[in-house]
Each structure stands twice: as C-alpha cells, then as structure tokens.
Design an enzyme around this catalytic site. Structure first.
Site, PDB file in Angstrom:
ATOM      1  N   HIS A  82       0.819  -1.213   0.000  1.00  0.00           N
ATOM      2  CA  HIS A  82       0.000   0.000   0.000  1.00  0.00           C
ATOM      3  C   HIS A  82       0.852   1.261   0.000  1.00  0.00           C
ATOM      4  CE1 HIS A  82       0.108  -0.254   4.565  1.00  0.00           C
ATOM      5  NE2 HIS A  82       0.014   1.057   4.469  1.00  0.00           N
ATOM      6  N   ASP A 218       1.306  -7.710   2.063  1.00  0.00           N
ATOM      7  CA  ASP A 218       1.411  -6.256   1.888  1.00  0.00           C
ATOM      8  C   ASP A 218       2.876  -5.823   1.726  1.00  0.00           C
ATOM      9  OD1 ASP A 218       0.901  -3.580   1.750  1.00  0.00           O
ATOM     10  OD2 ASP A 218      -0.390  -3.517   3.514  1.00  0.00           O
ATOM     11  N   SER A 654       3.831   2.112   8.467  1.00  0.00           N
ATOM     12  CA  SER A 654       3.582   1.216   7.340  1.00  0.00           C
ATOM     13  C   SER A 654       4.864   1.004   6.558  1.00  0.00           C
ATOM     14  CB  SER A 654       2.520   1.818   6.404  1.00  0.00           C
ATOM     15  OG  SER A 654       1.251   1.642   6.942  1.00  0.00           O
TER      16      SER A 654
END
Lengths: 720, 720
Positions: A82, A218, A654
């Site tokens: 992402h 991810d 992240s």
C-alpha cells in the site's frame, strides 16, 4: 480495569508471559533501557541501535508517510504494497493494469518511475536544537509572540541546515519540551521494481483492514536513484542506483512465537500524554460528531454519484478515505470506552499531582499550577470546537477554500520569505500551484455547493459571539437550508474559479488585482479571509500558550516516572523510532484467542474468487499442493502469512521492517489489530498488537508465484 | 477438503485429540457402540442408556419442540429460558413484565400456569411397528396407493395405542426403512416455577444467536402437575405434582475441558442422508431464493409497519422469525460452500455405488438401480420447485389460505375419521378453530393483500403447463403487478373472512352452505381448492415413491457402513436420541481459537447497559467482587458461563440436559456455533460444536442473584 483485562488474557494458555514494552523509543533512548531490550531477547549491542549511521538504522528510510528499508547495495528498497500503490496507479492503464496484475522489472532498465513527487528520505543527522529555540523565548511573551518566536527560530534552523538535495525539519517533542533538527537526504528519482498482484498485496482489502486474522501480502519494492555523482536529482534516464550506507540482511527463516522482534520506522502521531479532559472530549464530542459529519458527507457524494457516475469517480478517493476514517473512529470509540480511558487518565493525573504535592517545594507547586492552567486552556479550546468544525466544513467546499487561499497568498507574497505565514513560503508555492491545477480531477460544482451549504447550515446555528461578521454580512440573513442553497448557487454562478486557467491567473496575481476582481467567490474570500486569519492567529496564540504548558506537564510526568525508574518516550511525531517486543498472539475477548501466525490455509478458507478475497488461482493450487519451496516454518508445519507482535506502532510505520534479535529482516509492519486502533491514545499491552507480513511469505510469493529470483539474488537470499 | 480443514485445526494446541463422534443415536443403538462410548469416557453401563425406563433417560421429557428433564421427585423440570419464554409471556403484563424481571415461585402455591397448550411429554414406550406397516404395502402399488396405505396403517397404529392421557405417534426412520410407535404420557398442567431475568436468560439476544463466544444463561424451570389420582389432566388448582420415575442428579462441580459429556433429547430434523443433487439444489436454489423472498417479505412488512405501528406489532413475531431464518440460511450457505458439501456427497455416493458394484449380485444391482430411480424422482421434484414456491407464497396470504382450509375442511368432515386427509381429522379441529380465532392478532388486510400479490407475481411467470386453470380463470389475464393489485383488492373487498365470527360460521358450515356462499374469497377457494388438492395428492404420490426409494438408498448405505464396521444413526425426526463426545473448544478458522468455556469476565466485557447486552447491575458487581459462592471452576480460576462440546444436536435439542460420564446434570444444550448451522446437512467434527449453559452458572445465578435456594434444596444441591 487493567486487572480485569489481564484476567481475561490469563484464561488462555497462548499468551506469552513476557509483558509488552509500551513505547516508540527515540534511538538515543535505547542504551538507557539496554537491560529491558536484552531481557526481551535482543542480541545486538543496544548502543548500535542508537547510531543512525550504523546497522540497522542506517538502512531505514522514510517515503514520506511510509517507512521502508534498503535491502541491497544497489538501492533496492522494500516497503508495503500500500506504500508503492501510488506508483502502481501512476503506471497503470485500463489495458495494462499493474495494480491488478502486479509488476516485476527483470532488469533495472525495466523499472518504472514512481512519479515526480515520489521521495525517499534518508535520515543522516538528528541534532537537539532546544537551546537555540528556547533562547528566543522570553518569560513575559504572550502566546502569540511565543508562537511567532518559535516559528521563526525553527525557520532559521531549517534555512541554515537545508542545502541542495537535503531537507531539514525541526521536530517538536513532548509538545515543546525539546526540539530536534532532522536532516535527511531527499532522493527524488524513485522507481517501481516489483509488486505482487493486488489479490495478494491487498488480499482482504478494506474488509480485513485493521483486522486479525489477516492474510495480506502487503509488500512491494522500489529503487532509489541519484545522479552519477551521487547527488539527489530528479528522474533522469542516466541516473544510477543510490548506494546506501547499510543494507538489511534478510533472515529467510523468519521468527517463531515468542521470539524477540523490533520495528524501526517513522510513526506519525499519537496522543499518549493527552489529559483526561481531552480524551473525554474525543469520546463525547469529536469522534461521534465526525462520524455524523462523515456519514452526511458520504450521503451527499453517494446521492450525486448515483445520478452521475463521473461524479462518483471524482470523489472515489474521498469516499474511500471517509469510509476508512469512519471505521477507524468507530474503533477509537469502542477501544477508548472499553479501556475506560477517561478514568485511566484521570487516575494517572491524580497520582501525578499527588506526587508533586508530596515532593513539595516551589518548583513542584509551579508545575502543579501550570497543569491547572493547561486544563483551563484545554477547556477554552473546547469552547470553540463547534465553530472550528463549522468553519472547517465550509472550507471543505473546494472553490471557497481556493478563493481564500488565493487571497491569502497574494497578501503573503510581497513579504520576506521568513515573515510569510507557514504554508505560504516560497517552498510551498509548487504544492499550492499543483493543487490549483489538480482541482478539476476531484471537483464537482454540485457536490461542492452542497458541501458549502452543509457547512453553513452548521455555521448559522452558532451563537452570535462565535460568528464572523463578514460571513454574516454576505449571508444577509439567509439561514434555512433553502435560503443557503440559493445563496451558494448564486455565489458559484458568479465565479470562474472552477476554471483552471482562471485559478492559475489569480495564483500569479497580486492583491491589487484580486481586490479589483468582481468574481463573486474572490469577493467573498476577500471579505472573509481577514476574519479567518484572525481566528488562525488566535489559534497560533493558543498554540504558543500550549507550547509553554504541555512541556510543563511533560516535565512533571518525566520527573514522576524517573522517580519510579521509568523512562518516558515522546508521542509519535514522524521522527525515527524503535519499538520492541515479542512475537505473540492475543486474547481479544473472553473465550477467543488469536494465534501469533496466520498460515496459507487461511487464504484458501477466505478465498471466494471475488475481490478482495480473490487469491490467484496459481496460489491456491500451490497451497493445496504444499509447494512451499523450503519457506515453510518447521514449527508451524506450513507456510506463515502474517504475524502479530506486541509492538507499539501507528500510521507512518507502514512498511517498517520487523527485525529479529540480530537486526535481520523478518517481515514488514503494515497494520495493527482492531483493539490497537485506540492505542494512539492509550496503549494496552494486553490487547494491542502490530501486524507484520512474514518474510517467508514474501520470499515464497516472489519466488514461487512471481519468479522474482533476480531480486532474491540481489538481496542475497539463497534458494533451497 | 476434510483434510484441509483438519490441517487448519491442527495449527492450534487447544483442540482435543479425541475425534468427535458424529451421530444422534437411538437409545437402542448405544449398547452396540459401547466401546466407543467408554473410550470417550462414559462411566455408566452403556446398556442402561438403552433403557427408556431407567436412569438417566427416564428423566428426559419433551415439551413439544424443546427438551427438558425432571430434576426433583416433585416434578420439577429444567429446560432453556427460551423454552419457558412462552409461559413468561403469557403471565406478563406491561405493569408486571416477568420476561424482563424474571420470576421465582417461592412455594408451589405461587407457581403460574404455563397456559392450556403447554405440554410435557414423557416417553414411556418405543416399539418397532415396521412389520405392521410394511405388511400393508404391495410391491405393485403406485406412489399414491403406497402413501395412502402407509398413512392408514399409521393411523390405525396410533388409534390402537392412544388412550386417555397418552399420545401415540409413529415416527419414520431413514425415510421409511423402519417405523416406530412412540407412546408418551401427555401432561397438560404445566406451571412456571422460575426464570432469571431476560438480561441473563437471553443475554446477547439475536446478536449472539448461533454465535460463540456466548454468555447466555439460557435456563428456566417448570413443574408438571397431574390429577390427584396421578392421571394427565388439564390445569386445576388441586392437581398435584407429577412424580417422575427418575430424576437427574445435579453435579454442581460441572465438567472441565476434555471431559466426557452427552446430550439426550428430541432433535427435530436433519438431512444427513440427502443426495448430492439435493444439496446442490439447496445451495443453488432453495436458500438463495428463500433469502430473496424473505427479504422482500420483510420489506413489505417494514414499509407497512413504518406507516402504522399497529401493523408492526401484528407482524413482529413473523419479522423475528424471518430475520432468524435469514441469518440461518446465510449460515447454511456459508457452511455448505465452505465444506464443499456437494463434492463430499458426490464422492460418498460414488464410493457407495462402487462398493455395490464390487459386491455384485442381483440384490445389489437392484439397490443401485433404485438409487438411480431416487435421483430421477429428486430431479422431478426439482422441476416443480418454482411452482411450489409460488403457490406457497400465494398461500402466505392468510385470508386466501383460510378460505382454502375452510373449503377443504367442509369436504373432509362428512367422511369417517380414518378416511379424512391428514391435518383434517377430528384431533386437528381444535387447532384449526384456534387458528381461525387467533388470526386477527397477526393479520393486516393491507399486508395480506401484498403477500398475495407478491405470490401471484411469481405465479404468473410460471410456464403454462405448471399453472392452475382455476386460478388462471380467476386472474382473467391479469399479470402486471398493477393488474394483480387491482384483482386482489377486489377479492378482499368482496370477502368477510377478515371477521372472526364469519370465519367461525364457515368453520361450522357444511360444503353445501359454502358452495352457496357469494363471499369472493370462498368462491375463489372453492374453485382453486380441488386443484391444490390435486397437487397435494401428486406430492403424496411422490412421497409414496420416495418412501420406497429412500429406504433402498439407506439399505445400501447401512450395508456399506456395516461392511466397514460402522453403525448408521438415522436422521433426526423428533424422537429421543443421545449424542456423546467431549467438552472442547474449536478453531473456527485459520489463526482463531475458541476456548471450550466462556467465563463471567466476558459478561462484563460485553455489557453495554443496553439490551441485549444489559447484564443486571447486581451481576456485574458480583462478578467484579468475585463473589462466586464456591461455584467457580478451580481449573479456570473463575466462574464459567457456557461451554462447547463436539456433540451432534439440532433444533428440538433446546433444553436437553448435558450429562457427565456418570449421567449427572452438568448443563443444558441451547444452541450450536455458527459453523454448525449447516451441520443439519453435513456434520463436520472439526468445526461443529454444541453450546451448553454451565450448571455452575445456573446454580450461581439461582443462589447468588435470584435467591432461589428453595429450588436448589429441592434439587439436592448443597450450598457451600
């Protein structure tokens, strides 16, 4: 309450007895808690973790909003799927949808530019500049003067530090207790190297967002490029891969339950030291109110979008964001209530103040008095919250906010750069111009008008004292939704700001030209902007007061904790941090236990063939055939996908690497569990867990499904 | 598939290694599987479990739809809260809401009648009557004749058996492989003794329905009364408590994880031996179609209910039922798909047929041929399913179905009772009359008309061959929704059947009178009833064929299983069964593990103060104070609430006692987990779990919160 939650967790055997260590630690703090680090299993010398230029921190970079790490001497970078999503989007066409198919560059020549705004920031220096800032502050300064002095001192530090290819920022810690100047190499040529298909990289999509058990792969890869002489440079074909100082070693065997693990990265923002009153305001007002506002906003967009699909496309990204926030706010409320957060904070404050009183002395009395003042200032902020919300909602009307911004910019432009308001300095102009250009892509006049009417409907309910005379003058008594609608329709009919060339014309114009304009929106903006500026100045003054009071609260807190032998980590502020703990599951509620690892069996279970649960057929087949190519965990007897750890992370983390006891890469953090959503306010060691994609799953997907062996070789991963 | 699910479960340590024993066993079968029972931990002699007149089965009773057990020599009965709910409802007023407050009779004198239709059935005899039934069947009989012969043979058996105070029924096993006559004492004076408040007895409500973790105290007490001379009698003040042959002993220490446990009761209906084609039809047609129909029906009711709250009240119970089914059907679909049920059945059938072929011989070839015929008959049923659905929906219009029933009844009444159609015999008249009386309470003409239009809208889409000439004649070409609406409005305008006195008049009338009536609904019913009867007769004929073919399939199945040394239990059919296994948790999906016990900590976690999560304040306080009065589990260190076991139960088992290795009461079954919803088709030992309320929680609530020490003494429970 804590005891009760503990009791819940104890009813299961799965939970490790090692208690979580709450904290997003500044690297420099780590040697001070060396014993705790080692007790949890760290095998590296804790001192090396304090050194930004040593292994492993020398390999950690920021992508601006995401974290990443170098994994090859040729500038290869790994982060979350992402976090490379924008690069995939930019390079996708309906005919060649890289998001859907995934992407692999088999050679450096095949790599694709991640776009001119993509950045890799390599932190090279962190320097305490607190004395330089506080030297500019006088005890007698009022809030406004204090805010101004701090702002200018910061600007001066930044200016002195920044040089070609480097970006400097002063980060505020503990609300102003200390200031640190952070210097980062700003790499501007970033290229997309590899991403699995969305059906792996975003498997579970928004449904599984913030949820466990999770089965998302991810991860994705970029590469940093610099000019031939090793300097930061915009994209150019003959740029060369950046050679990082350090490169993370990959531990292809991963970690198992109970193992030490740490995450290094750039967490964005937490509110751990907010007062009970602020938590109560969030629970009683902010989150419930915003939930209502966001739902209303979604209603406006969805109704318009149903009538005209083109409108739906324009606001798709806003809708995704609003839905994301709605889910998050629900989680915040649930978590804060469940944790009885107000009571916890209240007790903590009472204990702190009792301790201050017990210590005695004028200094401690002054600290206690300042905590009282902080509470008063917070109450004052609360008194204006409905006005701030209403004006914020009016400002969501893009044409209105554009008008105000143009008026404001024209006024700041003639000033010396250091005197310009923050956000209107020369370094901000490119961003402002870009925004003016891109407005059309996310703007529909009908929806925009409805936004303005919605905000005004809230505004007209404010008491007289909180209203803006200029805005009231323009409203001319209009107060019912129908009257406001008519008023706003006329406003939009008389404005050309919906035309890009017109906006850019005013971007280049001076105040005199804008003052002479008869564009209805500019006329309104001219009238209202000074009043908005007055409110902004008052907010700055309040921030100036707060920058004095919050550090006093933190000073008391730090002294109190020190008396108990406990270090205090600062709230997240997008600066580099380290959080450590152990791989472990969680018992989220009575009767339920989550394993620390998910496995590929769960992908088959969840697979429906329909997005977001549409695992690639080849993956399903490989899982059924147990074709794990040596990447399976001998302990689990199968291939892990994601894992939980009791780490303290938040947005901005992240893509952060998860490192084992030797500082080797064993996964990437990409989310927290549902219970950790409210962790931004109050970390609950029994319930909060970070979610990492397991390095073994990453390597298996790369090798078995996507045949990215070129990258595995580059990372030094041997194939079995 | 099975193997995959197994692998999922294995990734956790919590799952007991003892494999579940699928099966709702007939008591008489238990001595045949004595070794398995003992291997799972049974300490009783398995032979005693086969004896209906011995302990413990002698203590088990049916409430008609629920199971219960005697727990004192004075006829005290324990069952689920939701099984005594009707009695609470009946005795509640807005001023004195027993559902909300709970109820405790401190003396027998304070006990309240559970109403004239409440029943307690004590099974006294089970006798195989297969020879008596099959003796009436000729090989050359067609389906219709066969059905008729079976029906009449059954009626004769029932008639010969029934005597004052006793009710007899012939139960069909394995679709007609065997028939058993069951004789039950029918106790008609049932009284409400005790129920906790709904906030305990229904804690979690519909939200937690079919869910785990569960924290529901789903228990309540009744008492059976008989006349002074010990006979079944309607409620009378001077009736005396019934003295049961056996009474369950209470094990106040309960069971722990891994312990043997069995549930004895009256499971209603399962489809374990349906063919793959039938499962496919359920997945592809029945459940999805019914979900759509139920949602449409809810839309009709909800729209009307919003306009008029009185309508909402009338259909409240239908809405609750529809929502309940919607949730259930969703679970069925999810479970059947997840288990790949069609493939599992297909494989099983292929293996069975391969085995038959391998055995060879004319008999086995005949069996194989009959399985083929069964498949053809199933396909024929499938061909009519859309017609049956449409007519069923038209029939949901209560005024229409009332008209048809009245016409039908008038035709059957002159016949000898044994010749009357099932459902129209003298024993059914009271029920029919009651329904006619109560219609007003759940009938709104506007909604009823919409039901009829909805059904007709579906009906007019049927191909010509499937349509009813009389109904088409009445429709007179009407086919659009607007036309149908007009048609139905006129129909209702011309009928008086919405008046109770009118309905009761026709209930007493003969066919001649009905034929002479000009009531528009009776006119339509007169015309259509013969065609509906023709369809019903065709269905009976098909049932007659099925009653020949299904037993053949079961005969093959039993022989095949026998060749593997495996017994075959029959599908549930509301007759007394025993299921056994062990207390154990479950791993419902990758990464998730459910503990076998929930604890009172979960009540505090779930408590919101708002129904259905509004635990009594006194309970929350007692839990926080750990005031468990000796009922806590030493192993858990706290008080358990509900527990899971790998038992094979279904609807009808509600209230069934859970018995330990010595046959002592340790809880009450009241639900299954979400994964077990589809267990009616395919029992999955890895995922299906029964949910029981723990006896320790029951006793603690009774003692600590509700002070029902009189009942504890009566049950022989010593207080610590």
């Amino acid at each position: 309450m804590r005891r009760l939650l503990l009791a819940t967790a104890v009813s299961f055997g799965l939970i490790s007895s090692a208690h979580a260590v709450e904290g997003m630690w500044q690297p420099a703090q780590l040697p001070g808690i060396a014993a705790t680090l080692q007790q949890h299993g760290l095998k590296l010398d804790p001192k090396t973790l304090a050194d930004l230029t040593a292994y492993p921190l020398g390999a950690i970079v920021s992508l601006g909003g995401c974290t990443a790490s170098f994994v090859s001497p040729a500038g290869l970078i790994v982060s979350n799927h992402h976090c490379v999503y924008g690069a995939l989007q930019l390079n996708s066409t309906p005919e060649n949808n890289l998001i859907e198919k995934g992407f692999l560059a088999r050679t450096q020549g095949e790599e694709l530019s991640a776009g001119p705004s993509s950045r890799v920031f390599v932190t090279e220096e962190i320097r305490d500049v607190t004395p330089a800032i506080t030297a500019k502050l006088g005890a007698s300064m009022d809030g406004a003067a204090r805010h101004k002095a701090i702002e200018q001192a910061i600007k001066a530090e930044v200016k002195a530090c920044e040089s070609d290819g480097y970006r400097c920022d002063v980060y505020t810690f503990h609300g102003g207790y200390s200031y640190q100047l952070i210097k980062q190499l700003e790499i501007k040529d970033v290229r997309l190297v590899y991403a699995p298909p969305e059906s792996i990289g975003k498997f579970g999509g928004d449904v599984d967002n913030w949820m466990w058990p999770r089965h998302t792969g991810d991860f994705g890869y970029l590469r940093a490029y610099v000019s031939k002489d090793g300097k930061s440079a915009a994209y150019a074909k003959d740029n060369v891969p950046y050679q990082p100082r350090h490169v993370l070693k990959v531990n292809a065997k991963g970690v198992e339950a109970g193992d030490y693990v740490m995450v290094t990265g750039y967490p964005g923002r937490t509110n751990r030291y907010r007062l009970a009153d602020e938590v109560r305001s969030a629970i009683d007002y902010t989150y419930p109110t915003q939930i209502g506002v966001y739902q209303d906003t979604l209603d406006i967009i969805n109704t318009a979008g149903k009538a005209d699909p083109k409108v739906a496309v324009k606001y798709a990204s806003m809708v995704a964001g609003l839905n994301n926030y709605l889910k998050n706010f629900g989680g915040q409320l649930e978590g804060l209530r469940r944790a009885d957060a107000v009571a916890v904070k209240r007790t903590q404050e009472a204990e702190l103040e009792a301790w201050l009183q017990k210590q005695g002395g004028a200094q401690n009395a002054a600290l206690a008095a300042d905590i009282g003042k902080l509470r008063t200032a917070i109450a004052a902020e609360r008194a204006d919250r409905e006005r701030d919300l209403a004006l914020g909602l009016v400002n969501r009307a893009a044409l209105f906010s554009t008008g105000v911004r143009l008026v404001h910019l024209a006024k700041e432009r003639p000033k010396a750069d250091l005197d310009r308001d923050a956000g209107y300095q020369q370094r901000d102009w490119v961003r402002i111009e870009g925004g003016l250009k891109q407005l059309d892509r996310r703007f529909d006049p009908g929806v925009d008008q409805q936004f303005m009417v919605y905000g005004l409907t809230r505004y007209v309910k404010l008491p007289a004292a909180q209203r803006l005379p200029a805005l009231d003058a323009w409203l001319d008594g209009a107060s019912t939704p129908a009257q406001l609608k008519t008023k706003v329709a006329a406003l939009y009919a008389g404005s050309q700001l919906d035309r890009q060339d017109d906006r850019l014309k005013w971007f280049a114009a001076d105040s005199k030209a804008i003052d002479a304009s008869s564009d209805s929106m500019l006329e309104l903006a001219r009238a209202v902007q000074p009043e908005l500026k007055r409110i902004a100045d008052a907010e700055d003054a309040r921030a100036g007061d707060m920058s004095k009071l919050r550090p006093r609260y933190m000073q008391a807190m730090i002294a109190w904790k020190q008396s108990q032998g406990l270090p205090v980590y600062p709230d997240a502020n997008s600066s580099l941090r380290v959080t450590f703990g152990n791989v472990q599951g969680v018992a989220p509620r009575d009767g339920v236990s989550y394993a620390p690892f998910t496995t590929v069996a769960g992908i088959v279970e969840k697979d429906t063939g329909v997005e977001p649960f549409n695992a690639p057929k080849a993956e399903i087949a490989a899982i059924k055939a147990k074709a794990f190519d040596g990447f399976a965990s001998p302990k689990l007897g199968t291939l892990p996908v994601d894992f939980l750890a009791d780490l303290d992370i938040t947005g901005g983390n992240s893509g952060s690497p998860a490192l084992d006891a030797h500082g080797q890469l064993v996964g990437l953090a990409f989310d927290g569990n549902w219970e950790s959503v409210s962790g931004d306010w109050l970390f609950n060691p029994q319930l909060n867990r970070s979610i990492q994609v397991d390095v073994r799953y990453m390597l298996w997907v790369m090798h078995h499904l996507d045949h990215a062996d070129n990258l595995l070789r580059e990372m030094g991963v041997g194939l079995r």
